[in-house]
Design a protein around this motif. Structure first.
Motif, PDB file in Angstrom:
ATOM      1  N   GLY A  88      15.229   5.512   1.951  1.00  0.00           N
ATOM      2  CA  GLY A  88      14.038   6.181   2.489  1.00  0.00           C
ATOM      3  C   GLY A  88      13.405   7.100   1.467  1.00  0.00           C
ATOM      4  N   ALA A  89      14.225   7.892   0.796  1.00  0.00           N
ATOM      5  CA  ALA A  89      13.701   8.808  -0.233  1.00  0.00           C
ATOM      6  C   ALA A  89      13.125   8.035  -1.413  1.00  0.00           C
ATOM      7  CB  ALA A  89      14.809   9.744  -0.701  1.00  0.00           C
ATOM      8  N   ALA A  90      13.793   6.965  -1.823  1.00  0.00           N
ATOM      9  CA  ALA A  90      13.325   6.171  -2.964  1.00  0.00           C
ATOM     10  C   ALA A  90      12.013   5.468  -2.640  1.00  0.00           C
ATOM     11  CB  ALA A  90      14.384   5.153  -3.367  1.00  0.00           C
ATOM     12  N   LEU A  91      11.882   4.977  -1.425  1.00  0.00           N
ATOM     13  CA  LEU A  91      10.641   4.313  -1.036  1.00  0.00           C
ATOM     14  C   LEU A  91       9.483   5.310  -1.009  1.00  0.00           C
ATOM     15  CD1 LEU A  91       9.534   1.552  -0.303  1.00  0.00           C
ATOM     16  CD2 LEU A  91      10.106   2.012   2.083  1.00  0.00           C
ATOM     17  N   THR A  97       0.854  -1.186   0.000  1.00  0.00           N
ATOM     18  CA  THR A  97       0.000   0.000   0.000  1.00  0.00           C
ATOM     19  C   THR A  97       0.891   1.238   0.000  1.00  0.00           C
ATOM     20  OG1 THR A  97      -0.136   0.164   2.403  1.00  0.00           O
ATOM     21  CG2 THR A  97      -1.805  -1.195   1.325  1.00  0.00           C
ATOM     22  N   PRO A  98       0.505   2.240  -0.757  1.00  0.00           N
ATOM     23  CA  PRO A  98       1.307   3.467  -0.787  1.00  0.00           C
ATOM     24  C   PRO A  98       1.480   4.099   0.592  1.00  0.00           C
ATOM     25  CG  PRO A  98      -0.257   3.472  -2.591  1.00  0.00           C
ATOM     26  CD  PRO A  98      -0.600   2.294  -1.718  1.00  0.00           C
ATOM     27  N   GLU A  99       0.451   3.999   1.412  1.00  0.00           N
ATOM     28  CA  GLU A  99       0.528   4.601   2.748  1.00  0.00           C
ATOM     29  C   GLU A  99       1.625   3.934   3.587  1.00  0.00           C
ATOM     30  OE1 GLU A  99      -3.047   5.382   0.723  1.00  0.00           O
ATOM     31  OE2 GLU A  99      -2.391   3.415   1.395  1.00  0.00           O
ATOM     32  N   THR A 100       1.687   2.599   3.520  1.00  0.00           N
ATOM     33  CA  THR A 100       2.707   1.871   4.275  1.00  0.00           C
ATOM     34  C   THR A 100       4.092   2.172   3.720  1.00  0.00           C
ATOM     35  OG1 THR A 100       1.146   0.104   4.779  1.00  0.00           O
ATOM     36  CG2 THR A 100       3.470  -0.414   5.018  1.00  0.00           C
ATOM     37  N   MET A 101       4.207   2.185   2.393  1.00  0.00           N
ATOM     38  CA  MET A 101       5.492   2.490   1.775  1.00  0.00           C
ATOM     39  C   MET A 101       5.968   3.884   2.167  1.00  0.00           C
ATOM     40  SD  MET A 101       4.948   0.938  -2.041  1.00  0.00           S
ATOM     41  CE  MET A 101       6.539   1.465  -2.639  1.00  0.00           C
ATOM     42  N   SER A 102       5.072   4.839   2.140  1.00  0.00           N
ATOM     43  CA  SER A 102       5.410   6.211   2.493  1.00  0.00           C
ATOM     44  C   SER A 102       5.850   6.305   3.948  1.00  0.00           C
ATOM     45  CB  SER A 102       4.214   7.123   2.231  1.00  0.00           C
ATOM     46  OG  SER A 102       4.533   8.450   2.506  1.00  0.00           O
TER      47      SER A 102
END
Length: 109
Positions: A79-82, A8-13
């Motif tokens: 971190g930035a790439a994720l 999920t984008p939220e978890t990745m972010s």
């Protein structure tokens, strides 16, 4: 049996932000360590043996700090790439949602 992975984008972010924070803490800790090590001056003395030891010590210390700095940079980059990947996933999901909504409207229509 393999279990499906859910992304999920939220978890990745969130995880990207945590990695970035960890990288920043690592960088701060490394700066503090460097200041402590450098703050001790040159306790080995200026005689021949002390000078020989100092040369070896400084070489090893420099290599160690270079290696650790590289790891810190990799954590920060990850971190930035994720976080960027999360934004990309959000964009893909939004585009797919819009496409399906539009197609459903045309079929109903």
């Amino acid at each position: 049996m393999l279990t499906p992975m859910q992304v999920t984008p939220e978890t990745m972010s969130s995880q990207g932000a945590q990695l970035t924070t960890t990288g920043e803490a690592m960088a701060s800790g490394l700066q503090s360590l460097a200041a402590t090590v450098d703050g001790d001056g040159y306790p080995w003395g200026g005689d021949e043996q002390g000078t020989l030891f100092a040369g070896l010590y400084q070489t090893v210390l420099s290599k160690a700090f270079d290696a650790i700095s590289s790891h810190v940079e990799q954590v920060q980059y990850a971190g930035a790439a994720l976080g960027a990947q999360a934004e990309s996933y959000r964009g893909v999901e939004a585009g797919l949602t819009q496409g399906f909504t539009s197609a459903a409207g045309e079929i109903a229509g």
